[in-house]
Design a protein around this motif. Structure first.
Motif, PDB file in Angstrom:
ATOM      1  N   ASP A  72       0.918  -1.281   0.015  1.00 21.99           N
ATOM      2  CA  ASP A  72       0.073   0.055  -0.109  1.00 21.99           C
ATOM      3  C   ASP A  72       0.879   1.316  -0.051  1.00 21.99           C
ATOM      4  O   ASP A  72       0.259   2.196  -0.326  1.00 21.99           O
ATOM      5  N   VAL A  73       2.256   1.324   0.338  1.00 20.10           N
ATOM      6  CA  VAL A  73       2.875   2.364   0.405  1.00 20.10           C
ATOM      7  C   VAL A  73       3.386   2.726  -0.819  1.00 20.10           C
ATOM      8  O   VAL A  73       3.972   1.871  -1.751  1.00 20.10           O
ATOM      9  N   TYR A  74       3.184   3.968  -1.324  1.00 26.71           N
ATOM     10  CA  TYR A  74       3.506   4.334  -2.841  1.00 26.71           C
ATOM     11  C   TYR A  74       4.615   5.171  -2.641  1.00 26.71           C
ATOM     12  O   TYR A  74       5.254   5.601  -3.824  1.00 26.71           O
ATOM     13  N   ALA A  75       5.210   5.619  -1.530  1.00 22.70           N
ATOM     14  CA  ALA A  75       6.342   6.561  -1.651  1.00 22.70           C
ATOM     15  C   ALA A  75       6.979   6.343   0.036  1.00 22.70           C
ATOM     16  O   ALA A  75       6.281   6.379   0.771  1.00 22.70           O
ATOM     17  N   CYS A  76       8.266   6.488   0.080  1.00 23.47           N
ATOM     18  CA  CYS A  76       8.867   6.385   1.098  1.00 23.47           C
ATOM     19  C   CYS A  76      10.157   7.146   1.261  1.00 23.47           C
ATOM     20  O   CYS A  76      10.535   7.718   0.039  1.00 23.47           O
ATOM     21  N   MET A  77      10.697   7.340   2.588  1.00 18.48           N
ATOM     22  CA  MET A  77      12.041   7.798   2.317  1.00 18.48           C
ATOM     23  C   MET A  77      12.818   7.325   3.609  1.00 18.48           C
ATOM     24  O   MET A  77      12.013   7.174   4.885  1.00 18.48           O
ATOM     25  N   ASN A  78      13.945   7.054   3.700  1.00 13.61           N
ATOM     26  CA  ASN A  78      14.848   6.872   4.831  1.00 13.61           C
ATOM     27  C   ASN A  78      15.915   7.795   4.884  1.00 13.61           C
ATOM     28  O   ASN A  78      16.695   7.977   3.892  1.00 13.61           O
ATOM     29  N   ARG A  79      16.096   8.213   6.234  1.00 15.54           N
ATOM     30  CA  ARG A  79      17.026   9.108   6.189  1.00 15.54           C
ATOM     31  C   ARG A  79      17.914   8.676   7.333  1.00 15.54           C
ATOM     32  O   ARG A  79      17.346   9.067   8.557  1.00 15.54           O
TER      33      ARG A  79
END
Length: 167
Positions: A129-136
Motif C-alpha cells: 500500500d505504500v506508494y512513497a517512502c524515505m529513509n534518512r
C-alpha cells in the motif's frame, strides 16, 4: 368372652401419615446449583466490565512539534488528524501519523529536508500500500534517523507515517 374381629381391628394402632413427605427439598437443592453458577457468571461479567483493563503499551502522547523537531522537520501546514506518540524505550522513538493532500507531500518533504533524500516511489519495503517512502540517517547536528511511509487515502489525500528514532 370371645373377641370379635371388629373389636380387634379397633384396638390396633392406626398408622399416622407425616405431613411434608414430598421431594421439594431435593428439587430445590438440585435447582440451587445451576442458579448459583449463573449468578457467579453474571458477577464475573460485571466485574470484568467495570475493571480497568488498560494495558500500558509504553506509548505516551506528545506534542507533534516535539516529535517533528526530533527528526529535524516541522509539522506540515494543512495536515489533518495529526497525532504523535513517544515510545518508552532506552532511546526515544517518536511517531506521527497524519493526513496531507497528496499534492503537498513532496513539497513538505523537500522543505523539511532540503539536503535530501527525497521521496522515492520504488523499493518501499514489503507493504504494497505504500506508494512513497524515505529513509534518512542522522546528518550533521542531528542524532535521529527518519523514516516516512506514504499511502493513499482516497484520490486527494495521503496518510503519512513519520518515525524519528535514534539508531
Amino acid at each position: 368372652m370371645t373377641e370379635t374381629q371388629t373389636e380387634t381391628q379397633a384396638q390396633e394402632p392406626v398408622e399416622q401419615t407425616v405431613p411434608g413427605g414430598t421431594r421439594w427439598g431435593v428439587f430445590a437443592a438440585i435447582m440451587a446449583v445451576p442458579t448459583l453458577v449463573v449468578a457467579g457468571l453474571i458477577a464475573l461479567l460485571v466485574a470484568w466490565l467495570f475493571t480497568d483493563d488498560s494495558v500500558d503499551t509504553g506509548e505516551q502522547k506528545v506534542s507533534c512539534a516535539e516529535a517533528f523537531a526530533y527528526g529535524g522537520a516541522k509539522p506540515p501546514t494543512g495536515a489533518r488528524d495529526l497525532g504523535c506518540v513517544l515510545e518508552a524505550a532506552p532511546d526515544p522513538r517518536y511517531e506521527a501519523r497524519f493526513l496531507l493532500r497528496s499534492s503537498e507531500v513532496s513539497a513538505w518533504v523537500a522543505a523539511s529536508y532540503p539536503d535530501g533524500p527525497g521521496l522515492r516511489h520504488v523499493a518501499c519495503g514489503g507493504d504494497h500500500d505504500v506508494y512513497a517512502c524515505m529513509n534518512r540517517g542522522p546528518v550533521a547536528g542531528q542524532s535521529a534517523s527518519v523514516q516516512l511511509e506514504v499511502t493513499y487515502d482516497g484520490p486527494k489525500w495521503s496518510v503519512v507515517r513519520f518515525v524519528a528514532f535514534t539508531e
